[in-house]
Design a protein around this motif. Structure first.
Motif, PDB file in Angstrom:
ATOM      1  N   SER A 180       7.441  -4.954   4.463  1.00 15.32           N
ATOM      2  CA  SER A 180       6.102  -3.600   5.380  1.00 15.32           C
ATOM      3  C   SER A 180       6.995  -3.040   5.497  1.00 15.32           C
ATOM      4  O   SER A 180       6.193  -1.269   4.666  1.00 15.32           O
ATOM      5  CB  SER A 180       5.512  -4.131   6.389  1.00 15.32           C
ATOM      6  OG  SER A 180       4.511  -5.426   5.740  1.00 15.32           O
ATOM      7  N   GLU A 209       5.891  -8.757  11.891  1.00 18.69           N
ATOM      8  CA  GLU A 209       5.261  -7.776  11.226  1.00 18.69           C
ATOM      9  C   GLU A 209       3.562  -6.891  11.636  1.00 18.69           C
ATOM     10  O   GLU A 209       3.952  -6.062  11.702  1.00 18.69           O
ATOM     11  CB  GLU A 209       4.563  -8.593   9.798  1.00 18.69           C
ATOM     12  CG  GLU A 209       4.139  -7.965   8.933  1.00 18.69           C
ATOM     13  CD  GLU A 209       3.493  -9.038   7.538  1.00 18.69           C
ATOM     14  OE1 GLU A 209       3.080  -8.236   6.828  1.00 18.69           O
ATOM     15  OE2 GLU A 209       3.510 -10.058   7.724  1.00 18.69           O
ATOM     16  N   GLN A 210       3.865  -8.030  12.972  1.00 16.97           N
ATOM     17  CA  GLN A 210       2.487  -7.005  13.855  1.00 16.97           C
ATOM     18  C   GLN A 210       3.119  -5.455  14.319  1.00 16.97           C
ATOM     19  O   GLN A 210       2.791  -4.821  14.597  1.00 16.97           O
ATOM     20  CB  GLN A 210       2.547  -7.889  14.936  1.00 16.97           C
ATOM     21  CG  GLN A 210       1.447  -9.249  13.839  1.00 16.97           C
ATOM     22  CD  GLN A 210       2.100 -10.067  13.196  1.00 16.97           C
ATOM     23  OE1 GLN A 210       3.339 -10.296  13.826  1.00 16.97           O
ATOM     24  NE2 GLN A 210       1.744 -11.295  12.079  1.00 16.97           N
ATOM     25  N   GLU A 213       3.417  -2.945  11.508  1.00 21.17           N
ATOM     26  CA  GLU A 213       1.560  -2.763  11.392  1.00 21.17           C
ATOM     27  C   GLU A 213       1.894  -1.888  12.329  1.00 21.17           C
ATOM     28  O   GLU A 213       0.798  -0.630  12.807  1.00 21.17           O
ATOM     29  CB  GLU A 213       1.357  -4.103  11.888  1.00 21.17           C
ATOM     30  CG  GLU A 213      -0.724  -3.459  11.725  1.00 21.17           C
ATOM     31  CD  GLU A 213      -0.750  -2.856   9.996  1.00 21.17           C
ATOM     32  OE1 GLU A 213      -2.006  -2.249   9.724  1.00 21.17           O
ATOM     33  OE2 GLU A 213       0.156  -3.122   9.090  1.00 21.17           O
ATOM     34  N   GLY A 217       0.749   1.627  10.863  1.00 19.84           N
ATOM     35  CA  GLY A 217       0.275   0.336  10.007  1.00 19.84           C
ATOM     36  C   GLY A 217      -0.206   1.812   9.275  1.00 19.84           C
ATOM     37  O   GLY A 217      -1.010   1.242   8.426  1.00 19.84           O
ATOM     38  N   VAL A 220       1.770   2.081   6.302  1.00 21.39           N
ATOM     39  CA  VAL A 220       1.723   0.659   5.758  1.00 21.39           C
ATOM     40  C   VAL A 220      -0.104   0.492   4.801  1.00 21.39           C
ATOM     41  O   VAL A 220       0.498   0.045   3.916  1.00 21.39           O
ATOM     42  CB  VAL A 220       2.040  -0.578   6.531  1.00 21.39           C
ATOM     43  CG1 VAL A 220       1.624  -1.989   5.626  1.00 21.39           C
ATOM     44  CG2 VAL A 220       3.158  -0.507   7.191  1.00 21.39           C
ATOM     45  N   GLU A 221      -0.850   0.677   4.758  1.00 24.34           N
ATOM     46  CA  GLU A 221      -2.056   0.655   4.003  1.00 24.34           C
ATOM     47  C   GLU A 221      -2.360   1.575   3.093  1.00 24.34           C
ATOM     48  O   GLU A 221      -3.180   0.847   2.028  1.00 24.34           O
ATOM     49  CB  GLU A 221      -3.373   1.182   5.369  1.00 24.34           C
ATOM     50  CG  GLU A 221      -3.247   0.036   6.779  1.00 24.34           C
ATOM     51  CD  GLU A 221      -4.619   0.212   7.702  1.00 24.34           C
ATOM     52  OE1 GLU A 221      -4.748  -0.809   8.156  1.00 24.34           O
ATOM     53  OE2 GLU A 221      -5.669   1.675   7.402  1.00 24.34           O
ATOM     54  N   THR A 226       0.677  -1.871  -1.034  1.00 20.68           N
ATOM     55  CA  THR A 226       0.162  -3.064  -0.362  1.00 20.68           C
ATOM     56  C   THR A 226      -1.178  -3.374  -1.474  1.00 20.68           C
ATOM     57  O   THR A 226      -2.112  -3.783  -1.787  1.00 20.68           O
ATOM     58  CB  THR A 226      -0.373  -2.087   0.796  1.00 20.68           C
ATOM     59  OG1 THR A 226       0.093  -2.005   1.931  1.00 20.68           O
ATOM     60  CG2 THR A 226      -1.699  -2.839   1.812  1.00 20.68           C
TER      61      THR A 226
END
Length: 346
Positions: A180, A209-210, A213, A217, A220-221, A226
């Motif tokens: 990620s 991973e959290q 994010e 995040g 990443v989004e 993704t």
């Protein structure tokens, strides 16, 4: 556990007779050639040499000069012993654009390097200028070493770079978190390096991973991978949302389609093989985690649906490169075909 990075940074140049040193573990020598285009690695190497020398003697004198804007006599003046004999570090930039005066004096300097002086020569490889100097260093004149900093372009190279950041800091990062993180910084290695160092500095325990994010995040989004991941997983709604976020953030349809097509091709290469991941990865020139990921991605797919998706990707690739007037629609249709695993409109 952080995967071990491949040792690509210390690859030995052809016909080189001098030691090749990794930019992650630099060490001083009378002459240090820092070659290659990757500035992040080159800066780390040069800083590492400075820190090494300063740890040995805090009185280290550090000087900088430009090989492309060179005043005759400067190199010898900067490397000559001072009144109190402090060690000297001279950092020379722009060797790929060096002047004739610098080239002549640097080649002459190789025959009699000054005691207590370390000269770091930075050559990006952007031109063949200075080749005579590089050839002399690589032949062993001056007792030098080379620190190669090749370009980091492929996704696997960026993954290895990031993995090496955490391994060097003796920190653990989950493979999914690492993917990620790399996916969030596909265009700028400097930003990826900074992100790794921020996580290493801010997060006391293992990096999940959290956590990635939470920190990144927003980036990443909106990445192409993704969009590809959510579509391939069959999450149609999430895939369209990710695609809209990516496009709104300025993503170009061409790399979006390329990322999707790349993952589909990897799935096709892995499909049907029962070989152990390590053996298959070695045979296909891939990494173990890429094989494992492709096998997970294949869940719910069959030969027919995968073939249809690959054909749709080929059509979208042509359309976003000029065969269609509406590149955005071409990507949306591709995402729909992949996420629903059915022809468009069915």
């Amino acid at each position: 556990m952080t995967p071990a990075p491949r040792r690509t940074a210390s690859r030995t140049p052809a016909r080189s007779a001098i030691p090749q040193v990794s930019w992650r573990a630099p060490q001083p020598a009378p002459i240090v050639l820092v070659s290659g285009p990757e500035e992040v690695c080159a800066e780390r190497a040069t800083a590492g040499i400075r820190d090494f020398l300063r740890a040995e003697d805090a009185s280290l004198e550090v000087s900088d000069l430009r090989a492309d804007d060179y005043a005759p006599g400067t190199l010898l003046a900067m490397t000559s012993p001072s009144l109190f004999g402090e060690p000297r570090l001279v950092r020379v930039g722009g060797v790929e654009k060096c002047s004739d005066a610098f080239l002549l004096e640097a080649i002459a300097y190789l025959d009699s390097p000054q005691d207590g002086a370390t000269v770091v020569l930075r050559h990006t490889g952007a031109s063949v200028r200075g080749k005579k100097l590089l050839d002399a260093i690589r032949a062993g004149t001056g007792g030098g070493i080379e620190i190669a900093c090749p370009a980091v372009k492929r996704d696997s190279d960026r993954f290895d770079f990031a993995a090496g950041e955490f391994q060097a800091a003796q920190r653990r990062i989950a493979p999914a978190a690492l993917r990620s993180l790399v996916g969030a910084f596909t265009d700028d290695l400097t930003e990826l390096a900074a992100a790794c160092q921020q996580l290493i500095a801010d997060v006391p325990g293992d990096i999940t991973e959290q956590i990635v994010e939470r920190y990144y995040g927003g980036r990443v989004e909106t990445t192409a991978f993704t969009v590809a991941d959510t579509a391939i997983a069959g999450r149609y709604g999430d895939a369209l949302v990710a695609l809209r976020h990516a496009l709104t953030s300025g993503a170009d349809p061409v790399p979006l389609v390329a990322a999707i097509a790349s993952k589909l091709r990897t799935m096709a290469r892995v499909a049907g093989s029962r070989e152990p991941a390590a053996a298959l990865a070695a045979r296909l020139g891939m990494k173990d985690w890429q094989v494992d990921r492709a096998r997970r991605d294949l869940s719910g797919w069959n030969e027919t649906s995968l073939g249809m998706a690959i054909q749709a990707a080929a059509r979208a690739d042509a359309e976003v490169k000029g065969a269609s007037r509406d590149a955005v629609f071409a990507v949306e249709r591709l995402v729909t075909v992949i996420a629903t695993r059915a022809p468009y409109g069915h």
